[in-house]
Design an enzyme around this catalytic site. Structure first.
Site, short mmCIF file in Angstrom:
data_model
loop_
_atom_site.label_atom_id
_atom_site.label_comp_id
_atom_site.label_asym_id
_atom_site.label_seq_id
_atom_site.Cartn_x
_atom_site.Cartn_y
_atom_site.Cartn_z
N ASN A 259 24.47 60.84 47.56
CA ASN A 259 24.09 59.98 46.52
C ASN A 259 25.66 59.32 45.77
O ASN A 259 26.70 59.69 46.32
CB ASN A 259 23.51 60.54 45.62
CG ASN A 259 23.83 61.90 44.74
OD1 ASN A 259 24.96 61.45 44.08
ND2 ASN A 259 23.46 62.91 45.03
N PHE B 146 20.83 67.64 33.06
CA PHE B 146 20.87 66.16 33.17
C PHE B 146 19.65 65.59 33.81
O PHE B 146 19.13 66.35 34.63
CB PHE B 146 21.92 65.47 33.74
CG PHE B 146 23.06 65.38 32.81
CD1 PHE B 146 23.93 66.80 32.43
CD2 PHE B 146 23.93 64.23 32.88
CE1 PHE B 146 25.08 66.62 31.50
CE2 PHE B 146 24.93 64.06 31.55
CZ PHE B 146 25.54 65.20 31.27
N LYS C 106 10.89 67.05 32.62
CA LYS C 106 12.05 68.00 33.22
C LYS C 106 12.58 69.25 32.18
O LYS C 106 12.88 70.54 32.82
CB LYS C 106 13.47 67.34 33.74
CG LYS C 106 13.14 66.41 34.82
CD LYS C 106 14.36 65.90 35.33
CE LYS C 106 13.83 64.72 36.38
NZ LYS C 106 14.91 63.62 36.87
N1 CTP Z 1 19.17 69.85 39.71
C1 CTP Z 1 19.31 71.03 40.34
N2 CTP Z 1 18.88 71.38 41.85
C2 CTP Z 1 18.46 70.47 42.46
C3 CTP Z 1 18.18 69.22 41.68
C4 CTP Z 1 18.61 69.02 40.58
O1 CTP Z 1 19.99 71.87 39.54
N3 CTP Z 1 18.17 70.51 43.68
C5 CTP Z 1 19.44 69.44 38.50
C6 CTP Z 1 20.51 68.69 38.31
O2 CTP Z 1 21.76 68.98 38.28
C7 CTP Z 1 20.18 68.08 36.92
C8 CTP Z 1 18.77 68.24 36.81
O3 CTP Z 1 18.35 69.13 37.78
O4 CTP Z 1 20.82 68.76 35.79
C9 CTP Z 1 17.95 66.88 37.02
O5 CTP Z 1 18.29 66.32 38.09
P1 CTP Z 1 17.47 65.08 38.68
O6 CTP Z 1 18.18 64.54 39.84
O7 CTP Z 1 17.45 64.17 37.44
O8 CTP Z 1 16.08 65.66 38.80
P2 CTP Z 1 15.34 66.11 40.03
O9 CTP Z 1 15.15 67.82 39.36
O10 CTP Z 1 16.14 66.09 41.16
O11 CTP Z 1 14.18 65.47 40.00
P3 CTP Z 1 13.71 64.14 40.63
O12 CTP Z 1 14.87 63.77 41.63
O13 CTP Z 1 12.42 64.31 41.26
O14 CTP Z 1 13.71 63.09 39.25
#
Ligand code: CTP
Length: 440
Positions: free
Chosen positions: A211, A324, A338
């Site tokens: 990403n 985040f 979340k």
């Molecule tokens: N995060 C994590 N492990 C993952 C995915 C996300 O620890 N496999 C953490 C990120 O570091 C962040 C938070 O979860 O602090 C939210 O990340 P985000 O990408 O916004 O959300 P997702 O949980 O991935 O959900 P979605 O992509 O469906 O919005």
């Protein structure tokens, strides 16, 4: 901010080098002034190399050695005006006496009279000299005048005696300097684990799913936490940024590597901030040969573990967990969902739909979301936002002793009072339900 370290002639003079480093770690600019006798213990070159500035060793030095500290023909006045704090470490009985009685017979004593900046002395001497009525009276005069005395410690002294007179530790002196400067040092004692950057999931030896995260927000948080006194562990996905000096850096590539690095180090941390953009999916199959273009390709992906949720489940009492959320729509609803599903104490919600703000940008705007509050943090540079986020995190911090004490008791109360359904229907996280109980 600018600090002059005055080194007088005692065996502890070598420790002034550690003090210089401790001050530099706090992003302070440091000059060093040495008395003639200090130069018998440590070479001025040591301090010149550490600070990158000429070390002033006398009233009549010439400034031709390439380390010009400033452009002033009357150096002691220039230095006295330049410094925002003057700290003498070690301060001998002699320098304390000269300061107390206004004797100005070298650069340091002259500068002391000329400066209006806060002055600190960190005495170091033999126990009998320390306890001598003359020294005690001189220190009292200095205290009355507003000079801060960083008290010496007790133990084995260089002279072979045991007692009070050992110079305070460089870190303690640096803390006193920060206090005198009015600098925030409100994360001293905290161990902050920050995750930053994006992760990459390999498809074949040359391709990956990734990403656009640059790591800027996480690195800014690491820098801000460190300059406020925290010890920082930065767990970073691939990033072109230079990590802040002095923080412990763990470089990872995949979500699985980030997970094990975080779980390995999280027990040490008092505060975990998960700013990383972790991949949500990894390819089920990795091809050890480069994939050939043979027509349409369908990738089978498997979800990665949610590290934030796992960290929140494994938290120990007193640990704060901040996540985040990167959102392109329904920011608040998604952020709140979340907060609940991951069990974090707060979620920093970013809108990543625009250009120039958020992911891979220098600016960011966010909402700091807890179970009971939503604080808008308007668009600003990421480094500034990092400080604002830390300010908000600190408002969640309660005295740790209280948390440890109450945690056991609360676990059972929580079971009785708050079923999981109640927590969900009231839109509060278990962490905040716990807080609510503490308030009650
Ligand atoms: N995060 C994590 N492990 C993952 C995915 C996300 O620890 N496999 C953490 C990120 O570091 C962040 C938070 O979860 O602090 C939210 O990340 P985000 O990408 O916004 O959300 P997702 O949980 O991935 O959900 P979605 O992509 O469906 O919005």
């Amino acid at each position: 901010m600018r600090v002059t370290v005055g080194v007088s002639g005692g065996i502890a003079a070598y420790k002034a080098a550690e003090l210089v480093r401790a001050l530099q770690r706090q992003a302070l600019e440091v000059h060093v002034v040495m008395t003639e006798s200090a130069c018998k213990f440590v070479q001025p070159l040591t301090f010149a190399a550490l600070t990158g500035h000429r070390v002033i060793t006398g009233l009549w030095d010439d400034a031709t050695d390439g380390y010009d500290a400033y452009d002033s023909s009357i150096e002691h006045i220039g230095e006295a005006q330049w410094a925002e704090a003057l700290v003498i470490a070690p301060a001998t009985a002699n320098i304390v006496a000269k300061f107390a009685h206004g004797i100005a017979d070298d650069f340091l004593t002259t500068m002391y009279l000329a400066t209006q900046a806060p002055v600190l002395v960190a005495p170091a001497m033999n126990v009998n000299m320390w306890e001598h009525p003359a020294t005690l009276a001189n220190l009292e005069i200095l205290r009355q005048r507003g000079v801060r005395v960083v008290e010496p410690g007790t133990g084995d002294l260089a002279c072979g005696m045991v007692g009070t007179g050992r110079m305070a530790e460089p870190d303690a002196i640096a803390d006193a300097v920060l206090n005198a400067l009015g600098r925030r040092h409100d994360l001293a004692g905290e161990i902050v684990l920050v995750t930053a950057g994006g992760t990459r999931e390999a498809l074949d030896p040359v391709r990956y799913l990734g990403n656009r995260s640059s790591g800027k927000m996480g690195y800014a948080l690491a820098d801000a936490a460190q300059s406020r006194g925290a010890k920082v562990i930065l767990i970073s996905g691939p990033s072109a940024l230079h990590p802040p000096t002095h923080c412990e850096v763990v470089k990872v590539t995949t979500a699985a590597e980030m997970r094990s690095a975080v779980l390995d180090r999280m027990t040490d941390a008092t505060l975990v901030i998960k700013a990383a953009a972790v991949a949500d999916y990894r390819p089920v199959n990795f091809s050890d040969r480069k994939l050939k273009r043979t027509g349409p390709l369908t990738l089978e992906l498997a979800p990665t573990e949610d590290i934030l949720a796992e960290v929140a489940r494994q938290r120990r009492p007193g640990q704060l967990i901040i996540g985040f959320a990167a959102e392109t729509e329904n920011r608040m609803e998604n952020g709140r969902a979340k907060l609940l599903s991951k069990g974090a104490d707060a979620i920093v919600v970013n809108d990543v739909s625009g250009d120039g703000v958020g992911i891979d940008a220098d600016l960011n705007a966010a909402t700091f979301l807890t179970a009971s509050t939503a604080i808008e943090l308007p668009e600003m540079p990421k480094r500034k936002l990092a400080d604002r986020i830390l300010d908000e995190i600190l408002t969640l911090r309660r005295p740790r002793s209280l948390v440890v004490e109450l945690d056991h008791q609360l676990d059972s109360e929580l079971d009785q009072k708050t079923s999981q359904e109640q927590v969900l229907s009231q839109s509060v996280s278990p962490a905040s339900a716990r807080r609510q109980l503490i308030v009650e």
